[in-house]
Design a protein around this motif. Sequence first.
Motif, short mmCIF file in Angstrom:
data_model
loop_
_atom_site.label_atom_id
_atom_site.label_comp_id
_atom_site.label_asym_id
_atom_site.label_seq_id
_atom_site.Cartn_x
_atom_site.Cartn_y
_atom_site.Cartn_z
N ASP A 108 -4.53 4.09 -2.80
CA ASP A 108 -5.56 3.03 -2.79
C ASP A 108 -6.63 3.27 -1.73
O ASP A 108 -7.54 2.45 -1.59
CB ASP A 108 -4.93 1.66 -2.49
CG ASP A 108 -3.90 1.26 -3.53
OD1 ASP A 108 -3.83 1.92 -4.58
OD2 ASP A 108 -3.17 0.28 -3.29
N LEU A 109 -6.48 4.33 -0.97
CA LEU A 109 -7.38 4.53 0.18
C LEU A 109 -8.32 5.72 -0.04
O LEU A 109 -8.75 6.37 0.90
CB LEU A 109 -6.54 4.73 1.46
CG LEU A 109 -5.52 3.62 1.74
CD1 LEU A 109 -4.57 4.02 2.84
CD2 LEU A 109 -6.23 2.31 2.09
N PRO A 125 -15.84 -1.29 -1.86
CA PRO A 125 -14.89 -0.52 -1.03
C PRO A 125 -15.60 0.52 -0.18
O PRO A 125 -16.48 1.23 -0.70
CB PRO A 125 -13.98 0.17 -2.06
CG PRO A 125 -14.25 -0.50 -3.35
CD PRO A 125 -15.62 -1.09 -3.29
N CYS A 145 -8.26 -7.09 0.63
CA CYS A 145 -8.04 -7.36 -0.80
C CYS A 145 -6.75 -8.16 -1.00
O CYS A 145 -6.65 -8.97 -1.93
CB CYS A 145 -7.93 -6.06 -1.59
SG CYS A 145 -9.49 -5.20 -1.74
N THR A 177 -11.64 1.60 5.48
CA THR A 177 -11.07 1.63 4.12
C THR A 177 -9.74 0.89 4.08
O THR A 177 -9.48 0.09 3.18
CB THR A 177 -10.89 3.09 3.64
OG1 THR A 177 -12.17 3.73 3.66
CG2 THR A 177 -10.33 3.15 2.23
N LEU A 178 -8.89 1.15 5.09
CA LEU A 178 -7.60 0.45 5.16
C LEU A 178 -7.82 -1.04 5.39
O LEU A 178 -7.15 -1.89 4.79
CB LEU A 178 -6.72 1.05 6.27
CG LEU A 178 -5.33 0.41 6.45
CD1 LEU A 178 -4.51 0.46 5.16
CD2 LEU A 178 -4.57 1.07 7.59
N TRP A 188 -10.35 -2.78 4.43
CA TRP A 188 -10.79 -3.34 3.14
C TRP A 188 -9.58 -3.60 2.24
O TRP A 188 -9.47 -4.65 1.62
CB TRP A 188 -11.77 -2.37 2.47
CG TRP A 188 -11.96 -2.63 1.01
CD1 TRP A 188 -12.79 -3.56 0.43
CD2 TRP A 188 -11.29 -1.98 -0.09
NE1 TRP A 188 -12.68 -3.52 -0.95
CE2 TRP A 188 -11.76 -2.56 -1.29
CE3 TRP A 188 -10.34 -0.95 -0.16
CZ2 TRP A 188 -11.31 -2.15 -2.55
CZ3 TRP A 188 -9.89 -0.54 -1.41
CH2 TRP A 188 -10.37 -1.13 -2.59
N ARG A 189 -8.66 -2.62 2.19
CA ARG A 189 -7.48 -2.76 1.32
C ARG A 189 -6.61 -3.95 1.75
O ARG A 189 -6.10 -4.70 0.90
CB ARG A 189 -6.67 -1.45 1.35
CG ARG A 189 -5.39 -1.45 0.50
CD ARG A 189 -5.69 -1.67 -0.97
NE ARG A 189 -4.47 -1.79 -1.75
CZ ARG A 189 -3.78 -2.90 -1.92
NH1 ARG A 189 -4.20 -4.01 -1.34
NH2 ARG A 189 -2.68 -2.94 -2.65
N VAL A 240 0.89 -1.16 0.00
CA VAL A 240 0.00 0.00 0.00
C VAL A 240 0.93 1.21 0.00
O VAL A 240 1.63 1.47 0.98
CB VAL A 240 -0.91 0.02 1.26
CG1 VAL A 240 -1.82 1.26 1.24
CG2 VAL A 240 -1.76 -1.25 1.33
#
Length: 227
Positions: free
Chosen positions: A164-165, A195, A182, A175-176, A178-179, A159
């Motif tokens: 990406d956030l 997201p 992924c 959000t983080l 979720w990343r 990241v």
Amino acid sequence: KMAADTSVDILQKVLENEILQSTKVVEEHLDAEIQKLDQMDEDELERLKQRRLEALKKSQQQKQEWLSKGHGEYREIPSERDFFQEVKESKNVVCHFYRDTTFRCQIMDKHLTVLAKKHIETKFLKLNAEKSPFLCERLRIKIIPTLALIKDGKTQDYVVGFTDLGNTDDFTTETLEWRLGCADVINYSGNLMDPPFQSQKKYGTSFMKLDKKTIRGKIYDSDSDDD
């Protein structure tokens, strides 16, 4: 209009029928389960209880093992050597390469502290980029903050900055999370196809374009144009 009304009625009936059918299926399934439990003798019930207890005990042991390896808290490691040791003993590791003077690293710290407590299946670490030139070179880390996402001792994903956030300093912990989900580096229970930042109100959020300039391997902050 008559035809339209009729088709609406038919649709409604079809829908009601569908609902009835699915309710019936659920009820039948429940009835079958209850019947199965009713028919179980003492021994079978005891075995079921034992299996449940075993599973519970196993998950408790796993939890204890993770905690003994430093999971459950967001920790700073002093050197590159520690990095290799830490990564070797845990299946999932998130390592934040940070710098004291970079404001965005503090934002990242705040979210990682929360996630480390929530996801004890993953080890959360931070390492000062200026004290780890070999690793930064080897992992091609050019922008700070960067998270290295490691599975089974191999760096699978990164990241880089906040791109990406949602490209904002105001991104949420969700959000983080979720990343990281992924990248399959945590057990994520949400929907990866949805997201969290897409449902965030754009109003009042400052979207900032990140500068990705790197000159001859020099490390740059993601929140400033010059070093």
